[in-house]
Write an enzyme that holds these catalytic residues in place. Sequence first.
Site, PDB file in Angstrom:
ATOM      1  N   SER A   1       0.856  -1.189   0.000  1.00 16.11           N
ATOM      2  CA  SER A   1       0.000   0.000   0.000  1.00 16.11           C
ATOM      3  C   SER A   1       0.886   1.232   0.000  1.00 16.11           C
ATOM      4  O   SER A   1       2.036   1.181   0.460  1.00 16.11           O
ATOM      5  CB  SER A   1      -0.873   0.006   1.260  1.00 16.11           C
ATOM      6  OG  SER A   1      -0.056   0.281   2.388  1.00 16.11           O
ATOM      7  N   ASP A   2       0.361   2.350  -0.501  1.00 15.87           N
ATOM      8  CA  ASP A   2       1.164   3.554  -0.356  1.00 15.87           C
ATOM      9  C   ASP A   2       1.049   4.008   1.102  1.00 15.87           C
ATOM     10  O   ASP A   2       0.177   3.583   1.847  1.00 15.87           O
ATOM     11  CB  ASP A   2       0.715   4.645  -1.335  1.00 15.87           C
ATOM     12  CG  ASP A   2       1.815   5.667  -1.559  1.00 15.87           C
ATOM     13  OD1 ASP A   2       1.746   6.414  -2.529  1.00 15.87           O
ATOM     14  OD2 ASP A   2       2.768   5.691  -0.737  1.00 15.87           O
ATOM     15  N   TRP A   3       1.936   4.886   1.479  1.00 14.59           N
ATOM     16  CA  TRP A   3       2.122   5.264   2.879  1.00 14.59           C
ATOM     17  C   TRP A   3       0.809   5.633   3.582  1.00 14.59           C
ATOM     18  O   TRP A   3       0.198   6.656   3.280  1.00 14.59           O
ATOM     19  CB  TRP A   3       3.057   6.479   2.927  1.00 14.59           C
ATOM     20  CG  TRP A   3       3.489   6.862   4.306  1.00 14.59           C
ATOM     21  CD1 TRP A   3       2.683   7.247   5.342  1.00 14.59           C
ATOM     22  CD2 TRP A   3       4.827   6.926   4.788  1.00 14.59           C
ATOM     23  NE1 TRP A   3       3.436   7.538   6.436  1.00 14.59           N
ATOM     24  CE2 TRP A   3       4.758   7.362   6.133  1.00 14.59           C
ATOM     25  CE3 TRP A   3       6.071   6.664   4.245  1.00 14.59           C
ATOM     26  CZ2 TRP A   3       5.895   7.533   6.931  1.00 14.59           C
ATOM     27  CZ3 TRP A   3       7.197   6.840   5.030  1.00 14.59           C
ATOM     28  CH2 TRP A   3       7.100   7.254   6.352  1.00 14.59           C
ATOM     29  N   GLY A   4       0.337   4.731   4.454  1.00  9.61           N
ATOM     30  CA  GLY A   4      -0.830   5.056   5.249  1.00  9.61           C
ATOM     31  C   GLY A   4      -2.146   5.003   4.499  1.00  9.61           C
ATOM     32  O   GLY A   4      -3.201   5.329   5.029  1.00  9.61           O
ATOM     33  N   SER A   5      -2.108   4.542   3.235  1.00  5.75           N
ATOM     34  CA  SER A   5      -3.325   4.626   2.417  1.00  5.75           C
ATOM     35  C   SER A   5      -4.418   3.705   2.941  1.00  5.75           C
ATOM     36  O   SER A   5      -5.602   3.970   2.723  1.00  5.75           O
ATOM     37  CB  SER A   5      -3.006   4.302   0.951  1.00  5.75           C
ATOM     38  OG  SER A   5      -2.547   2.973   0.834  1.00  5.75           O
TER      39      SER A   5
END
Length: 743
Positions: free
Chosen positions: A286-290
């Site tokens: 996942s992208d950062w914190g998505s």
Amino acid sequence: MKKYNLFTILLCCNFFTLSPLILSAQDARIVKRVDSVLRLMTLKEKIGQLNQYTGTEVTGPASDRKNTLLNDIRSGMVGSMLNVKGVKDTREIQAVALQSRLKIPLLFSLDVIHGYKTVFPVPLAEAASWNMDLIRQSAHISAKEASASGIHWTFAPMVDIARDPRWGRVMEGAGEDTYLGAQIAKARVYGFQGDRLGGIDGIMACAKHFAAYGAAFAGRDYNPVDMSEQMLHEVYLPPFKAAADAGVATFMNSFNTLNGVPATASVYLQRDILKGKWNYKGFVVSDWGSIREMIPWGYAGNLNEAAEFAMNAGSDMDMESSAYKQELEALIKAGKVKLSLLDDAVKRILYKKIELGLFDDPYKFSNVEREKQAMNDPQHALIARNVAEQSIILLKNEQHVLPIKGNQKIALIGPLVKAKADLASTWTVYADTASMTSVYEGLKHKFRNKSSISYAKGCDLNGNTTAGFEEAIQIAMASDLVIMVLGEAGDMSGEAKSRSNINLPGQQEALFDVVKATGKQVVVVVMGGRPLIFNHIAEKADAIIYAFWLGAEAGNALANVFSGEYNPSGKLPITFPRSVGQIPLFYNYLNTGRPVGNPKEIRYRSAYIDSPNSPQYAFGYGLSYTTFSYSDLKLSTKTLKKGEPLRVSIKLTNTGDVKGEEVVQLYLQDKVASLARPVKELKDFRKLMLNPGESQELTFTIGTDKLAFYKSGAGWITEPGVFKLMIGGSSDQTKLETEFTLQ
Ligand code: GLC
């Protein structure tokens, strides 16, 4: 019968005809090993492999977060770290992971976007080179340096198609065109990973951001994306498919929603398309914190729901949300997430760790001697200079003011003349920006025996003071030629750097005016991480060079172009609008039912009352110090049977008096179809060097796949009909045209 060992057999046979067999044998061995590890893992240890955290504090002074992280790593609750770099730190943290029960090594990841120690031009600049070999070399050197520093995985290539220069991340990609973007995606994946993952110089690549992140409303980062299935499949997905076909080890999803669904929760994108239709075997981070961001999106009511949606949608690894760490065990026990999905995610991750060789040697990439050698290889800077040279675009050159002749007195003016850190722009993770070569340093060195060079900053990049104008005027008056270096700051593009106004900031246009008013010839170099708007300068300057951000060797590369040692060959990978009001503006537009240009209808047509439709500079445009002629267009047939390849040949001649490279671009238009089709689409290109007077025949092969378009409900289809074929050195200046019919 004489016994032959395997090696001899391989030598006798054509190794490559066997390689699929060998690769599948290797694949079988890895799968077996993955299964054997999985069988030993507890539920918590499985979940542990899905957790990824940033390690910026993990090697720093004691802190609660550091202690929590180290405890998690030590108990096998972490699968990967990002932002831990260098042999010393990676060894130290890997040793903690090897204290866990199963001793499963960590993956160390980093944003090696355009270089590690050697800073290459930003990807949008490299795209302007249209040189796939060079782009692959650039990625290979980045991987060599990063892998020598203990890095296993880069979050690149970013393959998001971008048609909106307000978006700050346009600098990270390959621009607006799907075909060029797909070729560059392949080149970068091969460059980062090598021909086969597991080599000492290769690192895992990551196709990001899946998907359509570049189409955010209004060019504003993290904004929603809404588009038809056709547009998604035709424009935005092919570079990802090209990366997958090239064997990219991982995908990263994106922050945006696609038609209301956050990409990290999109079953359509990640399960139906990527892991389903494309049969992708790598893993998705996942992208950062998505994952956690589904909550502010209003898509998940809490972290438990977010974790459930992300896991069921095929987001294998959780970057920095802690959603899986906190919620996945309960979700599995409640039956909301099947254990089989967790096992699938874990197997995908373990597969890559084994394929990289980390199970055989967790410290394989952590060798102090190798790190020292890789960081000090002089060859890397030379290649970076070559990449930078080929990325420079000559937009205007009135009266051949360039290259600089004789011993002219040169005045260097502008806020970016002595810039160093700006040249690296954003996403530099290890670079020593003080060692970058500025334009000032590059020219002073190059022209040290030929010209006197004076300098005045003239004004700041931002801000309103004009106090420096007078000094600039004085040195301009005392010179034979003025070179101005203008643009935006290096940190005005990149993530979360959208701009509503893409003009030159501050007083730079006014500075140009007062310098031009001296009557001297003025060459303008514009630098930025995106297309900028500088129409007034475009009209009045005698020559214009666009450099985007050229990295460590910028000053030397530009000096070689100014001196004529290198004849510029760059072509724009993205359209330059005249105004923000035209955006989105791209070359492969639909004609409309009321196109401009119909002499019978000059009022009720698709146009603005206050601006032309045409761009300031077109996709594919770029000048040279020489000229080229196109002739002898021939087709293998004018009536093509479906499935039959079309062979196209032309003759290109260098009609000037210096050698130079041309990027020959081949465009097609499907003139009538069951969906309105673009007026042209890039389908192939070739970059080649010709000496003065030299001619060369070029041939292209157009397969039926290049005649296809995507239709919702039908997928990729071709339809009989007339196609227009156009060839030239820019999308708006095709030199040769013809038509053929697909039966
Ligand atoms: C960022 C970016 C992504 C990057 C990741 C790790 O938010 O969107 O491209 O790879 O986080 O730094």
